[in-house]
Write an enzyme that holds these catalytic residues in place. Structure first.
Site, PDB file in Angstrom:
ATOM      1  N   GLU A 194       0.821  -1.178  -0.143  1.00  0.00           N
ATOM      2  CA  GLU A 194      -0.160   0.077  -0.069  1.00  0.00           C
ATOM      3  C   GLU A 194       0.861   1.273   0.097  1.00  0.00           C
ATOM      4  O   GLU A 194       0.637   2.222   0.816  1.00  0.00           O
ATOM      5  CB  GLU A 194      -0.896  -0.009   1.151  1.00  0.00           C
ATOM      6  CG  GLU A 194      -2.038  -1.078   0.879  1.00  0.00           C
ATOM      7  CD  GLU A 194      -3.177  -0.869   2.271  1.00  0.00           C
ATOM      8  OE1 GLU A 194      -2.843  -0.059   3.033  1.00  0.00           O
ATOM      9  OE2 GLU A 194      -4.015  -1.669   2.059  1.00  0.00           O
ATOM     10  N   GLU A 247      -5.676  -8.237  -0.357  1.00  0.00           N
ATOM     11  CA  GLU A 247      -6.172  -8.086   0.859  1.00  0.00           C
ATOM     12  C   GLU A 247      -7.855  -7.665   0.460  1.00  0.00           C
ATOM     13  O   GLU A 247      -7.991  -6.725  -0.202  1.00  0.00           O
ATOM     14  CB  GLU A 247      -5.658  -6.678   1.404  1.00  0.00           C
ATOM     15  CG  GLU A 247      -4.439  -6.731   2.251  1.00  0.00           C
ATOM     16  CD  GLU A 247      -4.019  -5.642   3.112  1.00  0.00           C
ATOM     17  OE1 GLU A 247      -4.981  -4.911   3.454  1.00  0.00           O
ATOM     18  OE2 GLU A 247      -2.773  -5.380   3.195  1.00  0.00           O
TER      19      GLU A 247
END
Length: 502
Positions: free
Chosen positions: A172, A291
């Site tokens: 991320e 995710e």
């Protein structure tokens, strides 16, 4: 209400990569400590791993597990987790404002992964560190011997390399919350240099570059375009993340959110095609959706805690208790991945134990299945083979995220080896049953059908330590086969799996 579905042997989407049913473990809350690892637990093995949890993970049959993060990895020194445990340093984890004992590191995770029948998917720190950390970690994990890092692994008790193939280039990195957050150009350049160095060691590695943390990010989808311009020829997958929320307590809107997921996947698939053409590249980059899950039950309250608490060790954090409504959502998400399996090759439910997870544990106590355990288990067990392009005719409703949300969300998988067609179906209508006719064409003779149903009259029903089977699958009723046509009724707000033997 009626629905018609046609499944034809020639109408296919793609083979399904078994890693579509992958998982994720991060050093966060109780995911690791008192999750998979609790040396004093009654079921603990010689390595301190909870056997009761391993048994439940085996039930899920998750083929790959991403580790050690997540946000945690962006300030993590992997070297802290090797060597004698009593000599490992305790560190402060900036991601979750907790303390980390490092009693579980690469050796312990690799041992657990072998016992749980799952492959390792390792992430390197491209937040606070970079190329040297990544190549050293790779050498430690994969090199047979005769070098500093590989010989150190041997000294630490692991003679043979683990030969991990799939590696994530950070986590991320588009997120301002991330330790070492970078712009798309900064990250793209770094990720490409790290990828080249890692491939300099081992050409057949499978490398995952960071895409957007979610479709709501202000940099989406330009982030993917910029990062892939830098990295396209040196990576195999681009990572996407998305979590699903129902703060408004509106079930119809909540169950429509997978339409947004589908657009997200479609958009990034288009970006991939654009950059491939722009770069005149020959390789095909796919998507790792590493995710995903429902995440909102405790999110606001628990995230507020982080700024106040004083670096606790393995605290109770983000331990969402899932309800029956979440079964329907997870079923729809998995259906979306199956229908997009031509571009989504890896997906990881986040996370596996305790932290927004299908498995819950009590310290020194029981382990049990959350409600969402079951749709994931069914898809993992029976959603392998070839994804079918179904023709679906059903009434729809208008939602904020899409104008035509079908009341019937369904996917189909042909397992030629086992001789089964399996359908996963969710009735999104809260008041009306769906009478479904499924025409099965081009597959030859149909022998039998079985129907498994998950249904509860209370959308908020949960599984707890005291009542672990409140929401559980049961046999459905009324499924019939007649001259190649399957008919069955799906109750309002229900999840069904029906399997046809060929």
């Amino acid at each position: 209400m009626k629905a018609k579905v046609t499944a034809h042997a020639r109408f296919v989407i793609s083979d399904i990569d078994k890693r579509l049913y992958g998982s994720f473990l991060e050093h966060m809350g109780r995911a690791v400590y008192t999750g998979i690892y609790e040396p004093d637990h009654a079921t603990a093995d010689e390595s301190g791993m909870r056997r009761d949890v391993i048994d439940l993970v085996k039930e899920l049959d998750t083929p790959i597990c991403r580790y050690p993060g997540g946000n945690f990895v962006s300030a993590y020194n992997w070297e802290d987790g090797i060597g004698p445990k009593d000599q490992r340093p305790t560190r402060l984890d900036l991601a979750w404002r907790t303390s980390e004992s490092n009693h579980v590191g690469i050796h312990e995770f690799a041992d657990w992964a072998e016992k749980a029948n799952t492959e390792m998917m390792l992430a390197v720190n491209l937040g606070s560190r970079g190329l040297d950390e990544a190549r050293a970690f790779l050498e430690y994990v994969n090199h047979p011997g005769g070098t500093y890092w590989s010989d150190l692994r041997k000294q630490n008790g692991q003679a043979e390399p683990w030969n991990v193939k799939t590696w994530c280039l950070g986590n991320e990195m588009d997120g301002p919350w991330q330790v070492g957050h970078k712009t798309a150009d900064q990250y793209g350049h770094l990720a490409n240099e790290v990828a080249k160095a890692m491939r300099g060691y081992q050409k057949d590695l499978e490398l995952v570059v960071c895409g957007s943390s979610g479709p709501g990010m202000s940099t989406y989808p330009q982030w993917e375009s910029t990062v892939l311009e830098h990295t396209y020829e040196n990576v195999d997958l681009i990572s996407l993340h998305m979590y699903f929320e129902n703060y408004e307590k509106n079930t119809a809107e909540y169950l429509a959110l997978p339409e947004k997921l589908d657009r997200y996947i479609g958009t990034i698939s288009g970006v991939i095609d654009f950059i491939k053409s722009k770069n005149r590249a020959k390789n095909n980059v796919k998507i790792s959706f590493d995710e995903w899950n429902v995440w909102y039950h405790n999110r606001i309250d628990d995230m507020d805690k982080l700024s106040d608490w004083d670096w606790p060790f393995a605290p109770h954090l983000l331990e969402d208790v899932y309800n029956f409504e979440d079964v329907l959502q997870v079923g729809c998400i998995l259906n979306t991945f199956i229908r997009r399996s031509d571009v989504v090759r890896v997906a990881c439910i986040a996370q596996l134990v305790n932290v927004i997870a299908p498995i819950m544990t009590a310290p020194n106590g029981d382990a049990w299945r959350q409600t969402i355990f079951y749709p994931f288990q069914f898809a993992s067990a029976h959603g392998r083979g070839t994804a079918l392009r179904l023709d679906v005719d059903c009434a729809s409703y208008k939602a904020d995220v899409a104008d035509n949300v079908s009341y019937l969300d369904i996917s189909g998988v042909h397992d030629a080896d086992a001789g089964f067609l399996t359908f996963f179906a969710i009735n999104r209508h809260g008041q009306e049953a769906l009478d479904v006719d499924v025409a099965i064409e081009g597959f030859g003779a149909v022998k039998a059908v079985e129907h498994t149903l998950i249904k509860h009259d209370d959308l908020q029903a949960t599984n707890t330590q005291a009542a672990p089977d409140t929401v559980a699958p049961k046999s459905g009723e009324g499924a019939r086969l007649d001259d190649g046509k399957l008919t069955l009724t799906l109750p309002p707000y229900s999840y069904s799996m029906f399997r046809v033997q060929l």
